[in-house]
Write a protein that holds these residues in place. Sequence first.
Motif, mmCIF file in Angstrom:
data_model
loop_
_atom_site.group_PDB
_atom_site.id
_atom_site.type_symbol
_atom_site.label_atom_id
_atom_site.label_comp_id
_atom_site.label_asym_id
_atom_site.label_seq_id
_atom_site.Cartn_x
_atom_site.Cartn_y
_atom_site.Cartn_z
ATOM 1 N N TYR A 158 -20.541 89.014 40.193
ATOM 2 C CA TYR A 158 -20.387 90.397 40.669
ATOM 3 C C TYR A 158 -20.670 91.463 39.614
ATOM 4 N N LEU A 159 -21.149 91.090 38.461
ATOM 5 C CA LEU A 159 -21.486 92.083 37.438
ATOM 6 C C LEU A 159 -22.951 91.939 37.068
ATOM 7 N N LYS A 160 -23.601 93.074 37.093
ATOM 8 C CA LYS A 160 -25.033 93.094 36.777
ATOM 9 C C LYS A 160 -25.230 93.854 35.464
ATOM 10 N N GLN A 161 -25.866 93.211 34.483
ATOM 11 C CA GLN A 161 -26.115 93.877 33.206
ATOM 12 C C GLN A 161 -27.289 94.816 33.353
ATOM 13 N N THR A 162 -27.088 96.055 32.887
ATOM 14 C CA THR A 162 -28.147 97.064 33.008
ATOM 15 C C THR A 162 -28.773 97.408 31.662
ATOM 16 N N GLY A 163 -28.206 96.925 30.583
ATOM 17 C CA GLY A 163 -28.764 97.217 29.263
ATOM 18 C C GLY A 163 -27.711 96.956 28.193
ATOM 19 N N SER A 164 -28.086 97.188 26.932
ATOM 20 C CA SER A 164 -27.135 96.961 25.844
ATOM 21 C C SER A 164 -27.493 97.846 24.647
ATOM 22 N N PHE A 165 -26.527 97.975 23.733
ATOM 23 C CA PHE A 165 -26.725 98.739 22.494
ATOM 24 C C PHE A 165 -26.531 97.769 21.333
ATOM 25 N N ALA A 166 -27.569 97.533 20.575
ATOM 26 C CA ALA A 166 -27.494 96.649 19.404
ATOM 27 C C ALA A 166 -27.249 97.495 18.161
ATOM 28 N N VAL A 167 -26.227 97.130 17.417
ATOM 29 C CA VAL A 167 -25.905 97.891 16.204
ATOM 30 C C VAL A 167 -26.918 97.528 15.126
ATOM 31 N N PRO A 168 -27.648 98.499 14.584
ATOM 32 C CA PRO A 168 -28.667 98.198 13.573
ATOM 33 C C PRO A 168 -28.045 97.580 12.322
ATOM 34 N N ALA A 169 -28.842 96.808 11.601
ATOM 35 C CA ALA A 169 -28.337 96.129 10.408
ATOM 36 C C ALA A 169 -27.924 97.120 9.324
ATOM 37 N N ASN A 170 -28.593 98.283 9.263
ATOM 38 C CA ASN A 170 -28.245 99.251 8.220
ATOM 39 C C ASN A 170 -27.318 100.354 8.733
ATOM 40 N N TYR A 171 -26.623 100.046 9.817
ATOM 41 C CA TYR A 171 -25.702 101.030 10.402
ATOM 42 C C TYR A 171 -24.444 101.135 9.510
ATOM 43 N N SER A 172 -24.082 102.342 9.126
ATOM 44 C CA SER A 172 -22.896 102.551 8.297
ATOM 45 C C SER A 172 -21.927 103.486 9.021
ATOM 46 N N THR A 173 -20.665 103.136 8.989
ATOM 47 C CA THR A 173 -19.652 103.980 9.628
ATOM 48 C C THR A 173 -19.118 105.057 8.684
ATOM 49 N N SER A 174 -19.590 105.080 7.439
ATOM 50 C CA SER A 174 -19.060 106.009 6.436
ATOM 51 C C SER A 174 -20.056 107.121 6.150
ATOM 52 N N ALA A 175 -19.506 108.339 5.947
ATOM 53 C CA ALA A 175 -20.330 109.469 5.540
ATOM 54 C C ALA A 175 -20.767 109.279 4.099
ATOM 55 N N ALA A 176 -21.979 109.712 3.796
ATOM 56 C CA ALA A 176 -22.540 109.514 2.464
ATOM 57 C C ALA A 176 -21.784 110.337 1.425
ATOM 58 N N VAL A 177 -21.851 109.877 0.162
ATOM 59 C CA VAL A 177 -21.198 110.578 -0.943
ATOM 60 C C VAL A 177 -21.759 111.990 -1.073
ATOM 61 N N GLY A 178 -20.873 112.966 -1.207
ATOM 62 C CA GLY A 178 -21.288 114.346 -1.412
ATOM 63 C C GLY A 178 -21.677 115.085 -0.155
ATOM 64 N N THR A 179 -21.620 114.393 0.992
ATOM 65 C CA THR A 179 -22.030 115.033 2.242
ATOM 66 C C THR A 179 -20.889 115.871 2.791
ATOM 67 N N SER A 180 -21.179 117.107 3.111
ATOM 68 C CA SER A 180 -20.208 117.973 3.772
ATOM 69 C C SER A 180 -20.556 117.997 5.248
ATOM 70 N N LEU A 181 -19.654 117.544 6.063
ATOM 71 C CA LEU A 181 -19.915 117.400 7.486
ATOM 72 C C LEU A 181 -19.198 118.458 8.291
ATOM 73 N N ASN A 182 -19.913 119.055 9.210
ATOM 74 C CA ASN A 182 -19.314 120.003 10.147
ATOM 75 C C ASN A 182 -18.891 119.230 11.393
ATOM 76 N N THR A 183 -17.663 119.358 11.752
ATOM 77 C CA THR A 183 -17.138 118.593 12.869
ATOM 78 C C THR A 183 -16.048 119.389 13.563
ATOM 79 N N LEU A 184 -15.478 118.771 14.582
ATOM 80 C CA LEU A 184 -14.354 119.374 15.293
ATOM 81 C C LEU A 184 -13.094 118.584 14.996
ATOM 82 N N MET A 185 -12.024 119.272 14.734
ATOM 83 C CA MET A 185 -10.716 118.658 14.551
ATOM 84 C C MET A 185 -9.727 119.463 15.381
#
Length: 867
Positions: A158-185
Motif C-alpha cells: 500500500y505504499l508507493k515510492q515517489t522519489g528519494s533524497f540522497a545525502v551527498p558525500a561532502n554534505y556538512s551539517t556545520s557552518a564554516a569557520v568565520g561564517t556569519s549567518l543570517n537566520t531566524l531565532m
Amino acid sequence: MRKYKVTYAALLAGTLIAGQLAGSIAAPAADAAAAKSPAVSAPAAAFKFKPVPLGDGVSAVLENINIWNQNGGSIVSYTLKYTNSGNASASLLRYFSRVVTPGGSVLPGNPVGADALKKKIGAKESLSVTYYVNAGQATSLQGIKVSMHVWDAKTKGYLKQTGSFAVPANYSTSAAVGTSLNTLMNDIPVAASAESLQLYKYNGKVYARVGVSLTNKGNKVLGDPGYSAYLVSASGTSFELALSGSQTDYTIQPQEKRSIYYLTEIPAYLKTDNMRLQFTKKDETAKLELAQASYKLPAATTPNLVVGNGVVKKITVNSNTVETLLRNANVYSQDADAVWTFQMQLKNTGNKAVTMPSYELAVKSVNGKMYPVNAKGVSGITLKPLETKIVPLTVRIPLEVEQSGLQLMMIESVGSEPAASAPESAGTGGSTGNTGGTGAAAPAISTSKMIFPVAYFVIPYALRTEVQTGQEYMTTNSYGSFSYSILSLQRYPWRDDDIVALRLRITNTQSVSLTLPELKGSIKLDNESLPVTTELYMDNKESSVLAPGKSAELYVLGKIAYTSEFRDMRVALNGTQNSETVPFLDVSVNNSVNSIPTIEAGKSYTISGKGKTASVQENRTTVYQGESQNLVYTELLLSSEEKRQSKMARLQAYYKTKDGQYFEANVSQSENSASPGAKQLVVMWAKLPKATDTADVSLYLGAGVNGGKLTDSKEEATGFVNVAALKLNPQANAPKNTLEATVLYPYTISVLTSEGKRMKNSDTLDITMNYSLRKDNQYDAGPLEHKLILQITDPFGIATERVLTLGTDLIEGTNNQYSFTLSRPLYKTMGGGAYKLAFYDEFQGERLLLGSQAYSVTNVVPTKTEE
C-alpha cells in the motif's frame, strides 16, 4: 568527562543555523560536480535538494538533515517542506518518509512532538515538518537516504515510492569557520558566528572556552530558545558545555551584539583540531535530543593569563567590561608566616549594573603551591555603571616559601552541584562513549563544580614600609581615597600597664565626601600573634562624613605590660559591612617615634573635644612632708573655652619624678557643668616614698576616655589621650607667724584676738578666739577633703588639737567668737604665761603648718560671789 547541564544555555545559534537551513537563507543548488567531491565538505546551506512530486500538486523537499549520538543510538532528524500548489487542502496522512541506512535498514520517520498535530497542507500553502528516526550505530550521514512514499491501494504494501533524497558525500551539517549567518531565532532575524576556541590549563586540567557572537537584527527582544550546547571533537567525542559564570542575563536587545561564552573540561590528550560547536534541543514527547545547528570552530589558541604588575585586566561580565587591577601589595612577617595584604580594584566601565560571578582566589608560589584567599568580597559584588570598588585581600604564606614570584590566581566557578551518576556505558576517564571511532559519544554526567582560570596577577614583592611621623601617605580602600599621617606615638603609664597611643590624622583627598565607618582598631607588637587590647577614640567634634579636603583625628590606644619592649608596632583599623569586617587602614610604625610633649611650668595644657574644650594651668603645687612618705599636692585651674554651658572632661594624670618613676594621681574634680569662661579647681595628689626627690616633678596629664569618647568628671575612664608632661613648680611651705588671712581654700580665716583666762586655784583654762571667716566662690571644685586643725599649746608645752569644720564649727562672717576650755590639775599651780594657737592643713593624713601665734594667759582672782 564531566558535563555541566545548562538547559537554558544555547541562547545561541541553536535555532540560528536550524532556521538558516530551513530556508531563511537563499543558497544556490549544488551541481553534480560538487556531489562528486567528497574530500571537500560543504555546509548544508550550499545544497538545495530537488523536490519530489507526491501527486495532486503536492511535492516535498528535504530542507536539512542532522545526526546526534545518544545512549540509545544515533538519532537522525530531518525536515521536509511540503508544498501544495492545488486548489484544495491535502492530508499529510497520505504521505510517508523513510530513512534508508547504508546497511539497507528502512526506518519510518516519526514527527517531533511540536509537529505531531500537523495533519494537512492548505491550498497554495507550504508546511515544514521535522521527523526523527533511531539509526542505531550509524555514526554519520554518509550513505543515508530519505525516501518518499504515498498511500496507494494498488501497490503491494500500500505504499508507493515517489522519489528519494540522497545525502551527498561532502554534505556538512556545520557552518564554516568565520561564517556569519543570517537566520531566524524565535522569529527574530539574527546574525551569528563562532568566534573562538581557547584552551586553559589549570591545576593539572585542561578547560575549553568557546565564544559565539549574536546580533539581534530585529525590533524585539531576543529571548532564550532553550538549547543545549556541546563541544564535539573531530573523532566525535562530545562534552556538554556550561555557560560562563560571568553571564547571568541572556536577553539580547534589538540591534545589540553580544558575545556568549561556554566552558567545559576536556582530557589533556584530546586532539583539538577541527572541533565544532553543536546545539541540540530536547523533544519532550520522544525524550530525545535532536541536533539543531552546528559551527566549525577556529583553531584552538592558548591565551596568556599572566597580568603584570600595575596592568589592568579587562574581563567581560554580561557583555559589560570590568577592569580589574591588583594594587597596594605589601608583606610583613608574623610568627612563622609572611602576611600579604593587597587590594583588588574593580571598575565597571559599561552602562549597566554588573554582578560579578562566583570566584575562587588563591596565591600560587613559584614551586606551584597554592594558598587560598577569601574571595567573598569579590564574588557576587554588584557594580553600578562606572562605579569602582576596592576589595581588600589577605593571605598568610609560610616564611619558608619563596616570597618573590607569587601570583594571585583568579578562578571562576562554573557548573552545578553533583547530579546523577554516569551510566557505565559512559566510561570513566575523560572522554566518553565511542572514543575510538568517529561517532558522537554520549556525554558524561556532572560530578562537581568546574573551576576555570581567568587571570594570574603578578604580586610585586614589597615589604611593608614603616610610617614616619609627620609624613603624608596616600591610600585607597573600599570606602574611598584619603591621605593619612602619624601625628604621634606615645607611651605612658596606666595602672598596672602602659598605654601605647597612636594619633592619626585622616584627610579626604577625593572630590566627593568620604564617609568614615564605625572603626575598630587592633595593635600588634613586633611578631606577636595575639593583638593588644585596644580602644579607639575620635574627636566627636569631627563628623564621620568628611567633605573634600577636611580632616579628622583619632587615637588608637593599646594596653601592654609596662615591662614590655618592642621594636615596631602594627596598627589596623577596620570597619564593618554586612556584618563582615572590612579593613580600612593598616600601618606599621617604629617605636623610635615615641613622643610626649613638654609644657613648661606656668604654661597651659589644652583639651580639645566637642563640648569639652578647655585649658589647664597649674595653680599651686606643694609637698606635705610625712614621717614615712611625702604627699605631692597639685591644684589645677580648668578653664572652659566653650561657648555654652557644658560638662568638662575628666582629667587623668601621673606624677613623674626626676629618676623616671611614675605615681598615679588621685583626682578631685567638680561634676557640675561649667559656664563659658568659668574656672574649676581640680585637685590632684599622690603619696611618694620619703626618699623620692620631688624637686623636678612633672605631671603626665591627659583627658580620660571610655567607650570611644571623652569622659565626664563623674565617669570612670579606661584610658586617657593627648598626654603632655606639665612641668610643676612645687612651692615650699612657709608658715606664717600670725593667724591673719590664713587660707584653706575656699575659706580664708583671720584670728582677730584671742584671750586665755584661768581662775585662781582652778584647774581650767578658758580660751576665746575672735575671728573672721570668708568663703571664696571664684572656682567650682569637687570634694576637697581638707581639714583645719587647731592646735593649742598651753604654758606647760602640752598640745591639744581640735578639728574645726569650716562653715559649721566656724561660721562665715566677721567678729565671730569661738570658745573652748582646757582642764588639767597642773593648771592650779599656773601663775600666768602664754599659750600658742596654730592652724594646720591636714590632707589625706598629712599636715602643713599654715601659721601660729602666741597669746598671754590672764589669771583672774574670783570675787567673793564666784568663791
